[in-house]
Write a protein that holds these residues in place. Sequence first.
Motif, PDB file in Angstrom:
ATOM      1  N   SER A  66      -6.030   2.970   3.097  1.00 13.72           N
ATOM      2  CA  SER A  66      -7.300   3.696   3.146  1.00 13.72           C
ATOM      3  C   SER A  66      -8.323   3.362   3.725  1.00 13.72           C
ATOM      4  O   SER A  66      -9.218   4.068   4.090  1.00 13.72           O
ATOM      5  N   ASP A  67      -8.152   1.743   3.804  1.00 14.77           N
ATOM      6  CA  ASP A  67      -9.398   1.504   4.564  1.00 14.77           C
ATOM      7  C   ASP A  67      -9.338   1.694   6.076  1.00 14.77           C
ATOM      8  O   ASP A  67      -8.881   1.266   6.941  1.00 14.77           O
ATOM      9  N   ARG A  68     -11.025   2.097   6.527  1.00 15.42           N
ATOM     10  CA  ARG A  68     -10.361   2.702   7.962  1.00 15.42           C
ATOM     11  C   ARG A  68     -10.343   1.743   8.797  1.00 15.42           C
ATOM     12  O   ARG A  68      -9.821   2.053  10.271  1.00 15.42           O
ATOM     13  N   ARG A 123      -7.158  -0.032   9.034  1.00 11.76           N
ATOM     14  CA  ARG A 123      -5.957   0.973  10.140  1.00 11.76           C
ATOM     15  C   ARG A 123      -6.501   0.487  11.483  1.00 11.76           C
ATOM     16  O   ARG A 123      -5.358   0.153  12.215  1.00 11.76           O
ATOM     17  N   ALA A 179      -0.835   4.367   7.364  1.00  8.44           N
ATOM     18  CA  ALA A 179      -2.265   5.152   7.306  1.00  8.44           C
ATOM     19  C   ALA A 179      -1.262   6.252   6.261  1.00  8.44           C
ATOM     20  O   ALA A 179      -1.682   6.321   5.453  1.00  8.44           O
ATOM     21  N   ARG A 180      -0.002   6.599   5.750  1.00 11.97           N
ATOM     22  CA  ARG A 180       0.152   7.255   4.822  1.00 11.97           C
ATOM     23  C   ARG A 180       1.382   6.822   3.941  1.00 11.97           C
ATOM     24  O   ARG A 180       1.822   7.551   2.675  1.00 11.97           O
ATOM     25  N   HIS A 198       0.701  -1.131   0.326  1.00 13.14           N
ATOM     26  CA  HIS A 198      -0.491  -0.121  -0.026  1.00 13.14           C
ATOM     27  C   HIS A 198       0.728   1.661  -0.024  1.00 13.14           C
ATOM     28  O   HIS A 198       0.400   2.094   1.156  1.00 13.14           O
ATOM     29  N   ASP A 243      -9.087  10.436   9.902  1.00 19.37           N
ATOM     30  CA  ASP A 243     -10.323  11.388  10.863  1.00 19.37           C
ATOM     31  C   ASP A 243      -9.605  12.182  11.877  1.00 19.37           C
ATOM     32  O   ASP A 243      -8.587  11.669  12.846  1.00 19.37           O
ATOM     33  N   LYS A 261       0.747   4.006  -1.302  1.00 21.56           N
ATOM     34  CA  LYS A 261       0.058   5.915  -0.305  1.00 21.56           C
ATOM     35  C   LYS A 261      -0.301   5.274   0.500  1.00 21.56           C
ATOM     36  O   LYS A 261      -1.271   5.820   1.072  1.00 21.56           O
ATOM     37  N   HIS A 270      -1.948  17.215   9.700  1.00 20.61           N
ATOM     38  CA  HIS A 270      -3.141  16.857   8.760  1.00 20.61           C
ATOM     39  C   HIS A 270      -2.562  17.125   7.338  1.00 20.61           C
ATOM     40  O   HIS A 270      -2.556  15.959   6.777  1.00 20.61           O
ATOM     41  N   CYS A 280      -5.047  11.333   5.231  1.00 22.32           N
ATOM     42  CA  CYS A 280      -6.445  10.557   5.445  1.00 22.32           C
ATOM     43  C   CYS A 280      -7.221   9.556   7.101  1.00 22.32           C
ATOM     44  O   CYS A 280      -8.302   9.331   6.142  1.00 22.32           O
TER      45      CYS A 280
END
Length: 363
Positions: free
Chosen positions: A160-162, A165, A261-262, A155, A327, A157, A320, A325
Amino acid sequence: MRSLQWKDNLLGAVQVPLSPIVYMVIPGLNPEGYYLLSKLLCLCPERRITAFDALQHPYFTNYHIFSGKGSIQGTPSKAYMGQAMDSKKPVIVKIFDRIKLNEGISSAVIREIAFLKEMDHENIVSVIDVVFTGMKIHLVMEAADMNLRQFIDEHPKGVSDRHVRKNLLYQLLKGLDYCHSQKIIHRDLRPESLMINRDPLTLKISDFGTARDFQVPVKALTIIDRAKCVLYMPPEILYGKWRYTASVDMWAAGCIFAEIARGKPLFQIGSNDYHMTSDIYQMQKILSVLGTPNEDLWPGVCEVFHNINSIKLIPSMDLHELVPCLDPEEMDLLKQMICLNPSGRIMAADALKLSYFDDLRAA
């Protein structure tokens, strides 16, 4: 001249596999056994295996090792995928080969084995067996599909799936909470030390070679240990403070969560090999993101960083921008994990009680 030619022909015959007759006469050996037998029955005396080397052969364990697969770099050992010969289940065999005749077994090896055999938790890798073969130790552990570094590499990037994570962080925190409840600081948390299974998605903490019981005075990490995980080290260790608490693991957990996450380390200096950096540059990168600490934000900071007053004041960045990504709920937890002040960092037990994990606790 004829004797030299005969010897050359004999050396060439060493590469010939065992005759099929041997398999008929001795039908009960496994592949490891036949391979060892070929070394023992070698026609050339110079190529024949010695008793010392034979004792270190995998035949004398109950596990078949797939040589050359899955070696772990940057550790005092090598780990391979293997298979239990009786159950045929996959395993990971970690081989320590630094047993010296005059020095015995290294303390790091003893610690890792002792800690892993003591602990019993679903998010800590399980030890199946410990096998002594000659001058090596085989630490046999449950297998995993990959480590977290390999998962993150899939992954680039970021995840992306909260829910994914959250699930990974939840399991990491559960494992850390258990370690800390047993008075153990891991000190080497990084993606390479976290094992991942895909179905169901599970995370397990491994690599306890630099772990310490924090009921005993904790010594500073050696240069070799520091080089392995500098990207996940908190400021108090980077500045050489030898007294620290389990909060060092929470800093590393926060860095790992941001990396999930990143898709790349939160405090990575450049785009080159993320293992190659120094304490000074790493500290500069941390301050460029979180800002320069002061006595108001971190009481006692001058005792840790004696030259803090000479450092140019740097305002903190908006996290941020680095981890877009996340929240607000995730961002708040991240900030609590990577707080510059060690006493201000949230601990695993408290983090697990947050409403962010309500759905996982109820499952």
